[in-house]
Design a protein around this motif. Structure first.
Motif, mmCIF file in Angstrom:
data_model
loop_
_atom_site.group_PDB
_atom_site.id
_atom_site.type_symbol
_atom_site.label_atom_id
_atom_site.label_comp_id
_atom_site.label_asym_id
_atom_site.label_seq_id
_atom_site.Cartn_x
_atom_site.Cartn_y
_atom_site.Cartn_z
ATOM 1 N N VAL A 1 50.533 38.841 34.908
ATOM 2 C CA VAL A 1 51.534 39.581 35.681
ATOM 3 C C VAL A 1 52.889 38.891 35.526
ATOM 4 O O VAL A 1 53.001 37.693 35.726
ATOM 5 N N VAL B 1 44.321 39.476 35.067
ATOM 6 C CA VAL B 1 45.473 40.228 34.588
ATOM 7 C C VAL B 1 46.689 39.299 34.537
ATOM 8 O O VAL B 1 46.933 38.556 35.482
ATOM 9 N N GLN C 1 45.782 51.317 39.211
ATOM 10 C CA GLN C 1 46.624 50.332 39.889
ATOM 11 C C GLN C 1 46.056 49.975 41.258
ATOM 12 O O GLN C 1 46.685 49.248 42.013
ATOM 13 N N LYS D 1 43.784 41.754 45.037
ATOM 14 C CA LYS D 1 43.931 40.392 44.531
ATOM 15 C C LYS D 1 42.856 39.498 45.134
ATOM 16 O O LYS D 1 42.610 39.530 46.340
ATOM 17 N N PRO E 1 50.206 45.211 38.577
ATOM 18 C CA PRO E 1 49.055 44.989 37.700
ATOM 19 C C PRO E 1 48.262 46.281 37.486
ATOM 20 O O PRO E 1 48.217 47.146 38.365
ATOM 21 N N TYR F 1 41.620 40.017 39.974
ATOM 22 C CA TYR F 1 41.633 41.203 40.819
ATOM 23 C C TYR F 1 40.265 41.872 40.819
ATOM 24 O O TYR F 1 39.495 41.727 39.877
#
Length: 74
Positions: A19, A17, A33, A37, A25, A6
């Motif tokens: 997930v 990250v 937040q 992506k 995420p 990300y």
């Protein structure tokens, strides 16, 4: 557990990250937040033999990139 890449729109960091399911995420650097992506190459396993060398499959320098994951793309 899938790992995604990300770009954090708050702190401008590029982060990986983990997930799970539908969880949102969170940037590990600033806890935001607001993540975008990124497209990344899939990871996989190769059983038996050795891994191919990236340079072996690359087209000549005067040819266009061979595919979206070409090793010559920035």
């Amino acid at each position: 557990m899938p790992t995604f890449e990300y770009h954090c729109q708050k702190c401008e960091q590029e982060v990986e990250v983990f997930v799970r399911g539908q969880e949102k995420p969170v940037c590990p650097s600033c806890q935001s937040q607001k993540l975008e992506k990124l497209i990344s190459a899939p990871a996989g396993r190769v059983s038996g033999g050795s891994l191919p060398v990236m340079g072996e499959a690359c087209p000549p320098s005067d040819a266009p990139p061979c595919n979206p994951n070409c090793c010559r793309l920035p």
